[in-house]
Design a protein around this motif. Structure first.
Motif, PDB file in Angstrom:
ATOM      1  N   ASP A  11       3.058  27.308  64.450  1.00 25.25           N
ATOM      2  CA  ASP A  11       3.612  28.526  63.867  1.00 25.25           C
ATOM      3  C   ASP A  11       3.807  29.372  65.030  1.00 25.25           C
ATOM      4  N   TYR A  12       4.784  30.336  64.623  1.00 27.32           N
ATOM      5  CA  TYR A  12       4.985  31.764  65.393  1.00 27.32           C
ATOM      6  C   TYR A  12       5.104  32.675  64.282  1.00 27.32           C
ATOM      7  N   GLN A  13       4.969  34.102  64.910  1.00 27.93           N
ATOM      8  CA  GLN A  13       5.067  35.158  63.978  1.00 27.93           C
ATOM      9  C   GLN A  13       5.401  36.421  65.198  1.00 27.93           C
ATOM     10  N   THR A  14       6.342  36.989  64.735  1.00 28.36           N
ATOM     11  CA  THR A  14       6.741  38.207  65.433  1.00 28.36           C
ATOM     12  C   THR A  14       5.431  39.093  65.471  1.00 28.36           C
ATOM     13  N   SER A  15       5.697  39.854  66.359  1.00 30.49           N
ATOM     14  CA  SER A  15       4.405  40.952  67.035  1.00 30.49           C
ATOM     15  C   SER A  15       3.873  41.738  65.803  1.00 30.49           C
ATOM     16  N   SER A  16       4.487  42.037  65.072  1.00 29.45           N
ATOM     17  CA  SER A  16       3.967  43.065  63.864  1.00 29.45           C
ATOM     18  C   SER A  16       3.339  42.214  62.903  1.00 29.45           C
ATOM     19  N   ILE A  32      -1.582  27.418  66.667  1.00 28.91           N
ATOM     20  CA  ILE A  32      -2.036  26.202  66.172  1.00 28.91           C
ATOM     21  C   ILE A  32      -3.283  26.502  65.261  1.00 28.91           C
ATOM     22  N   PRO A  33      -3.718  25.417  64.505  1.00 29.80           N
ATOM     23  CA  PRO A  33      -4.896  25.516  63.740  1.00 29.80           C
ATOM     24  C   PRO A  33      -6.168  25.177  64.852  1.00 29.80           C
ATOM     25  N   GLU A  46     -10.058  30.398  62.578  1.00 25.55           N
ATOM     26  CA  GLU A  46      -9.199  29.263  61.851  1.00 25.55           C
ATOM     27  C   GLU A  46      -7.855  29.090  62.771  1.00 25.55           C
ATOM     28  N   ALA A  47      -7.364  29.960  63.611  1.00 29.95           N
ATOM     29  CA  ALA A  47      -6.291  29.473  64.409  1.00 29.95           C
ATOM     30  C   ALA A  47      -6.472  30.153  65.797  1.00 29.95           C
TER      31      ALA A  47
END
Length: 365
Positions: free
Chosen positions: A207-212, A138-139, A226-227
């Motif tokens: 948000d989510y992102q995959t590992s790479s 999150i921010p 920032e996150a």
């Protein structure tokens, strides 16, 4: 924490697998693919994650199979991977010259009871399972330092930029629902990269992102203040226990984050549903399978070949962002994780179908 849905039979599965192995091994010498070509079906377009994964594995599989057959990738895209998988089940011969690799995008319609699905995972013979991971963040502007302060988000509506309610973004959707977060899902993203850009523009607030992708694109945001990472999805060990993601050992996994927020372990049908789709979308995302009716000696040959390929020092040195730090499931570890990827409790399935219908106007029949 142990997966509550499908590991009650893990001991018996392991026993059956070991007995099968003991009887199948003497026949292995009869298998020889010299001068032949193995088609590795991928029900997605060239250049996607599953295609890259299969093309990475292909030369190592060729080297490990008896007779060193040529292993080529056959891309059969369409229908969100349903088309190619249906075709494989209908056409592939059980002679060891056709294998298929699917992903969470293929497993999800099956788990949800999508009427377009003509494949039955229980009929296929799994020989490898590859996991992956992801991190939710999150921010920093929300004033939450880490997962222990998740309670501060109560009463705050967050915005998530989603690829669709039945895509892999179903996993974070269910995670947010189980946690009790108020999240508005905005659909229409063409990839998780679009979701990250929406986050960076301030249009998305979770948000989510995959590992790479997280390591490459989000860690700099974290380092710049920032996150803030909240949790990873974690991984499953061979007994179905949720463990910390080895790529992010300092970030709590989802179950730990829930316990930090609520003071107790998660339970109930919504959590069962989350575990089913988390397992299928991440912890056991990419299985490789042989067609129904494949002789045991060929199944055993592929089991051994993938185990040898994974142990190959060249593969280990080159795996990088393709496989990450995740243990590739081979031999006895395959059965449990494959079950995670391809089964769901009927009550949990019905709960998800109702949830999607009532909250996101998704009809699956």
């Amino acid at each position: 924490m142990k997966n509550p849905l499908r590991f009650a039979r893990s001991a018996s599965v392991a026993l059956v697998a070991s007995v099968t192995l003991a009887f199948a091994m003497p026949a292995q010498a009869q298998v020889d693919f010299s001068g032949q070509t193995v088609e590795w079906w991928i029900p997605f377009s060239e250049g996607g994650g599953s295609d890259v994964w299969a093309r990475f594995y292909a030369p190592y599989l060729s080297e490990s199979l008896p007779g060193n057959p040529n292993v080529i990738i056959r891309n059969v895209p369409g229908g969100g991977s349903i088309t190619g998988t249906n075709e494989f089940v209908a056409r592939a011969a059980p002679d060891g010259l056709s294998i298929i690799g699917t992903s969470g995008s293929t497993q999800f319609p099956y788990l949800l009871g999508d009427s377009r699905v003509r494949y039955e995972y229980a009929d296929l013979e799994p020989v490898l399972v590859s996991p992956t991971g992801g991190v939710v963040y999150i921010p920093a502007s929300l004033g939450v330092a880490d997962a222990s302060e998740l309670g501060k988000l109560e009463g705050t509506q967050l915005v998530y930029a989603s690829q669709g309610a039945t895509s892999l973004d179903l996993v974070p959707m269910l995670a947010f629902e189980v946690l009790g977060l108020d999240v508005r899902h905005v659909f229409g993203m063409t990839g998780r990269g679009d979701g990250r850009l929406a986050f960076e523009r301030g249009e998305a607030t979770i948000d989510y992102q995959t590992s790479s992708a997280y390591l490459t694109n989000v860690v700099p945001l974290v380092e710049a203040g920032e996150a803030v990472p909240l949790f990873s999805y974690g991984v499953l060990d061979s007994l179905g226990n949720v463990q910390r993601d080895p790529t992010f050992p300092d970030i709590p996994h989802f179950v730990e984050a829930y316990e930090m927020m609520h003071g107790e372990a998660p339970s109930g049908v919504a959590f069962d549903a989350y575990m089913a789709f988390f397992g299928s979308g991440f912890a056991a995302q990419k299985p490789v399978m042989l067609p129904k009716g494949t002789p045991p000696e060929i199944v055993e040959t592929y089991r051994r070949a993938f185990a040898d390929a994974v142990a190959n020092p060249d593969l280990q040195a080159a795996k990088g962002d393709i496989l990450g730090e995740y243990d590739q499931a081979v031999y006895d570890d395959v059965a449990g994780l494959y079950e995670v990827a391809t089964t769901i409790d009927p009550e949990a399935r019905e709960w998800v179908r109702n949830y999607l219908s009532e909250n996101h106007n998704v009809t699956l029949d």
